[in-house]
Scaffold this active site. Structure first.
Site, short mmCIF file in Angstrom:
data_model
loop_
_atom_site.label_atom_id
_atom_site.label_comp_id
_atom_site.label_asym_id
_atom_site.label_seq_id
_atom_site.Cartn_x
_atom_site.Cartn_y
_atom_site.Cartn_z
CG ASP A 158 -2.02 -0.96 1.21
OD1 ASP A 158 -2.17 -1.67 0.17
OD2 ASP A 158 -2.72 -1.30 2.15
NE ARG A 203 -9.48 -3.80 5.29
CZ ARG A 203 -10.49 -3.79 5.95
NH1 ARG A 203 -11.15 -2.75 6.53
NH2 ARG A 203 -11.52 -4.86 6.14
CG PHE A 333 -1.20 -12.17 -10.42
CD1 PHE A 333 -1.04 -13.57 -11.28
CD2 PHE A 333 -0.59 -11.13 -11.02
CE1 PHE A 333 -0.47 -13.48 -11.99
CE2 PHE A 333 0.09 -11.24 -11.89
CZ PHE A 333 0.04 -12.31 -12.54
CB ALA A 334 -0.21 -7.73 -7.08
#
Ligand SMILES: *[C@@H]1O[C@H](CO)[C@@H](O)[C@H](O)[C@H]1NC(C)=O
Length: 410
Positions: A158, A203, A333-334
């Site tokens: 993030d 988020r 996936f990332a």
């Protein structure tokens, strides 16, 4: 010169950096030994994060294989396992069988570090992981007079840790999300009037969604050559048409009207959506309709129950007249990829400086300090580390991207 007992652990969710962090830390500790900066070295890995520290589950890496550990750079995930454990949540630690009834997890962890004679612990994880380690270190000093240096390696896709300029794994995750979408976008040719929602992790911060859109647009404009007019696949049909993140207010009705024009003209609409985007709007609409909003014990809205991707796709599908809607999440996936060249360089620099800092006995979380621009990577004081940093939507590249895709700037 001393013998160093060095511990490592990874903790929290995955990010494309854990294995590389372990590999570089091993490399620089081995180098310090070779160069005579320390007289001896024991490298201990606690298994499955704080769980291993509480239960005494660890392995010692044999010096014979130090040189071979570079192979870890090629794999994703964590080579020593992860878990989500909160040391201050005794009830949870007891329920999961990590400590006995009546035990204090902080004390149990402290005793384990003392038993293993640890001088330095490298905590590779998010802001929670690192602040917990700092708390543990403080506890040890106060209660047992023991000094354990804590050198954190800040990971999170993030990129939302204050005051760290760039956290490990975020750049790789954006690149992998771009690759993921580069395939998924082809699905728009499987059906007329297709709406594709690419849901990206994040988020509270839209960084990863914005960075993924940017990397994807760079990637496809560099690689894809589009055929002559007459074909339905065009530069526009494979472009990103909207980037919705928590930091940007989205008027769904207005965006619906704008995107309907794109649908009418190009036969598809591609939206990049942060998992946390628009949660406030969704909650308000649910409350207005008298529906119950699912919340956890802390009162936080349960994102998996609200499912913004599905919610937005339903709303938007009718506004743009989509015949078919596809919601695809690139998160797992990332975040499970091996680190890319950019992250490897960042991790290498932080590991090198981190080992130096540990030898000097200075605790902190490694990174470039936002408040000390132009300064080299250093051990940032744990008291200053905080999560949930918002993405800066004023950054010129983000503003330019919104302009290019025609999305109004809030
Ligand atoms: C956000 O980015 C703009 C443009 O680069 C800059 O002027 C501003 O100081 C940044 N804000 C924060 C809070 O970093």
């Amino acid at each position: 010169m001393t013998h160093m007992n060095v511990a490592m652990m990874t903790s929290g969710g995955l990010a494309p950096c854990l294995a590389s962090s372990v590999a570089y830390l091993i490399e620089f500790w081995a180098k310090a030994l070779k160069e005579g900066k320390i007289s001896g070295l024991t490298l201990r890995m606690y298994i499955d994060g704080y769980k291993g520290l509480l239960t005494g589950d660890s392995t010692v890496i044999s010096p014979d294989i130090y040189d071979e550990c570079t192979c870890l750079h090629d794999v994703g995930g964590s080579p020593i396992g992860n878990s989500r454990v909160k040391l201050t949540n005794a009830k949870d630690c007891i329920a999961r069988g990590f400590v006995k009834e009546g035990d204090t997890p902080l004390e149990v962890a402290a005793q384990q570090l003392l038993k293993d004679s640890i001088n330095v612990i490298h905590t590779i994880g998010g802001d929670d992981t690192n602040t917990q380690a700092a708390e543990l270190s403080k506890y040890l000093l106060e209660k047992h007079g023991g000094k354990v240096c804590v050198v954190g390696m800040p990971k999170t896709i993030d990129n939302d840790v204050f005051p760290i300029v760039q956290t490990f794994g975020a750049d790789t995750a954006a690149e992998q999300g771009a690759l993921f979408f580069n395939n998924v976008v082809s699905e728009s040719s499987a059906n007329p009037r297709m709406l594709i929602i690419h849901e990206v992790m994040g988020r509270d911060s839209g960084y990863l969604t914005a960075a993924t859109a940017r990397k994807y647009r760079e990637m496809y404009s560099k690689t894809a050559k589009f055929p002559a007019p007459g074909f339905t696949t065009t530069r526009m049909s494979r472009d990103v048409h909207a980037v919705w993140i928590p930091e940007v207010q989205v008027n769904i009705a207005e965006e619906g009207a704008r995107l309907k024009k794109i649908m009418d003209e190009h036969g598809c609409v591609n939206v990049f959506l942060s998992e946390g985007a628009g949660v406030k709007d969704i909650v308000k609409e649910m409350e207005d309709r008298g529906e119950e909003v699912p919340r956890d014990a802390f009162g936080h809205v349960k994102l998996d129950k609200i499912n913004p991707g599905v919610y937005f796709s339903k709303r938007l599908a009718s506004l743009v007249g989509a015949e078919k809607t596809l919601v695809q999440k690139s998160g797992y996936f990332a975040r499970s990829a091996a680190s890319n060249a950019f992250d490897r360089k960042l991790i290498r620099d932080c590991a090198e400086a981190g080992v130096q800092s540990a030898i000097a006995g200075v605790s902190g979380c490694m990174g470039q300090d936002e408040d000390k621009e132009g300064q080299p990577i250093r051990a940032i004081e744990f008291e200053r580390i905080k999560g949930h940093k918002s993405f800066n939507t004023s950054l010129p590249w983000f503003q330019d991207m919104l302009k290019e895709i025609g999305q109004p700037i809030a």
